[in-house]
Write an enzyme that holds these catalytic residues in place. Structure first.
Site, PDB file in Angstrom:
ATOM      1  N   GLY A 108    -107.803 -23.212  61.222  1.00 55.96           N
ATOM      2  CA  GLY A 108    -106.366 -23.085  62.177  1.00 55.96           C
ATOM      3  C   GLY A 108    -106.186 -21.350  61.032  1.00 55.96           C
ATOM      4  O   GLY A 108    -105.090 -21.293  60.457  1.00 55.96           O
ATOM      5  N   ALA A 118    -103.150 -19.548  55.436  1.00 59.55           N
ATOM      6  CA  ALA A 118    -105.018 -19.462  56.336  1.00 59.55           C
ATOM      7  C   ALA A 118    -104.718 -17.718  56.409  1.00 59.55           C
ATOM      8  O   ALA A 118    -105.967 -16.961  56.412  1.00 59.55           O
ATOM      9  CB  ALA A 118    -105.355 -20.327  57.863  1.00 59.55           C
ATOM     10  N   SER A 126    -101.811 -31.026  49.754  1.00 61.16           N
ATOM     11  CA  SER A 126    -100.850 -30.645  49.529  1.00 61.16           C
ATOM     12  C   SER A 126    -100.056 -31.157  48.066  1.00 61.16           C
ATOM     13  O   SER A 126    -100.663 -32.468  47.913  1.00 61.16           O
ATOM     14  CB  SER A 126     -99.415 -30.521  50.791  1.00 61.16           C
ATOM     15  N   TYR A 139     -94.107 -36.743  57.720  1.00 60.38           N
ATOM     16  CA  TYR A 139     -95.404 -35.859  56.514  1.00 60.38           C
ATOM     17  C   TYR A 139     -96.046 -35.739  56.049  1.00 60.38           C
ATOM     18  O   TYR A 139     -97.108 -35.522  55.420  1.00 60.38           O
ATOM     19  CB  TYR A 139     -94.745 -34.821  56.988  1.00 60.38           C
ATOM     20  N   LYS A 182    -100.878 -35.837  55.437  1.00 61.81           N
ATOM     21  CA  LYS A 182    -100.711 -35.644  54.207  1.00 61.81           C
ATOM     22  C   LYS A 182    -101.812 -35.968  53.205  1.00 61.81           C
ATOM     23  O   LYS A 182    -103.160 -36.195  53.136  1.00 61.81           O
ATOM     24  CB  LYS A 182    -100.261 -33.977  53.094  1.00 61.81           C
ATOM     25  N   ALA A 190     -97.627 -26.884  45.680  1.00 59.81           N
ATOM     26  CA  ALA A 190     -95.688 -27.212  46.339  1.00 59.81           C
ATOM     27  C   ALA A 190     -95.658 -26.696  47.165  1.00 59.81           C
ATOM     28  O   ALA A 190     -96.549 -25.919  48.195  1.00 59.81           O
ATOM     29  CB  ALA A 190     -95.428 -26.778  44.893  1.00 59.81           C
TER      30      ALA A 190
END
Length: 358
Positions: free
Chosen positions: A14, A20, A132, A167, A171, A196
């Site tokens: 990604g 990234a 995350s 979401y 994760k 965060a």
């Protein structure tokens, strides 16, 4: 891991993404060969900034086409690499019909596919997973279930689902799967980075994030009438990228690392930005009563009353001591916010709207 090959190529999945891009930049500037995966290497808006960085850096950039949904898609990119940094994951907070197909499946199956390629590549020694704090908690109210009233790496998100905070659920499930795959073998190890809310300048306007949308809402007048008392952890994207390199090349690195420079409410962020930009934008000046947010919030966006009850007025706290021990040095939150907002202005995403009403 006692011996580590720092000269082997590093794969970044990604690579056109927000975090990234900075990872690739720092790797190239440090002289590494980077195998960068993107969905379309021929799409200039996705890769031109990476190629421009590579032209000025001592490292070498090699682009590879890969798809999270295709098994074996990452085999070529991973081949010969010593470290794989898996950052690719869907970041979609609204606008989808089916959370399972839009979020959960690509996050979980994509992680399986990347780690399947790692299993088939004998050169890989370490995986650094971009996770995350959403994998640690789903709602701010989850802090009531922690031993000391603070989120640490020991916690896991058990409050999210496909129907509530999907979401966050994606994760958490993706990281759970990653640890299961890692623990089923002994050749490579894994470190997870759990940031965060990530703010800070992007390397390209084409890379959008949830944080830039938050800043735009704070500055463009949509929230001029007030904001909920919603607190969140904040960390600079450049510190997150540097943490990935520390996790990759510090032999003793292990387990999970929360990344958080501090917590701020939406009003605190607005006040900080107003002080930096002389009131030229319509920043909110007050917080709305929770009862009002509960009543009208679901009518104005992808927020539910359950979310309001479990997050508004409930301050989160984070223990970032493990990341500091790893070597992360955090930028000031106010500087991060200002530099991100300034970039939004320069990119034409936001224009001055006159002085906010007192």
């Amino acid at each position: 891991m006692t011996e580590f090959d720092t000269d082997a190529p590093v794969c970044v999945t990604g690579a056109s993404g927000y975090i990234a891009g900075w990872i690739v930049r720092y790797l190239l500037e440090a002289g590494h060969t980077v195998h960068a995966t993107v969905r379309d290497p021929g799409k200039a808006s996705s890769v031109a900034h990476l190629q421009a960085i590579a032209e000025q850096a001592p490292g070498t950039l090699k682009l590879f086409q890969a798809d999270l949904n295709v098994e074996g898609s990452f085999d070529e990119a991973v081949y010969g690499c010593g470290v794989v940094m898996h950052t690719a994951s869907p970041f979609v907070l609204s606008g989808y019909r089916d959370a399972r197909s839009a979020l959960l499946r690509p996050a979980v199956e994509g992680t399986r596919n990347v780690l399947g390629s790692v299993d088939r590549c004998a050169s890989v020694q370490r995986v650094v997973l971009t996770s995350s704090v959403a994998a640690i908690f789903g709602d701010n109210a989850d802090i009531g279930d922690t031993p000391d009233g603070v989120f640490t790496e020991a916690q896991w998100n058990t409050s999210s689902s496909l129907h509530h905070n999907p979401y966050q659920y994606s994760k958490a499930e993706a990281e759970r799967i990653a640890w299961q795959v890692c623990e089923a073998q002994s050749r490579w190890d894994m470190v997870s980075i759990n940031p965060a809310m990530v703010f800070g300048p992007s390397l390209t306007p084409a890379s959008r994030s949830g944080s830039i949308d938050t800043l735009l809402q704070l500055g463009d007048g949509r929230l001029r009438d007030g904001v909920p008392r919603l607190g969140m952890g904040v960390v600079d994207v450049r510190d997150v990228a540097q943490a990935h390199l520390l996790a990759a090349f510090t032999p003793s690195a292990e387990g999970r690392y929360i990344l958080c420079a501090g917590t701020r409410t939406m009003l605190q962020m607005a006040n900080s930005l107003r002080g930096r930009f002389n009131g030229a934008y319509s920043f909110p000046r007050r917080e709305l009563p929770k009862s009002l947010v509960w009543l009208f919030g679901p009518m104005k966006g992808p927020v539910t009353r359950r979310f309001v009850m479990r997050n508004v007025g409930v301050p989160p706290r984070f223990d970032n001591s493990r990341s500091k021990a790893l070597g992360v040095r955090y930028r000031e939150v106010e500087t991060t916010l200002a530099e991100h907002f300034e970039q939004a202005v320069k990119d034409g995403l936001l224009k001055p709207a006159g002085r906010s009403a007192a």
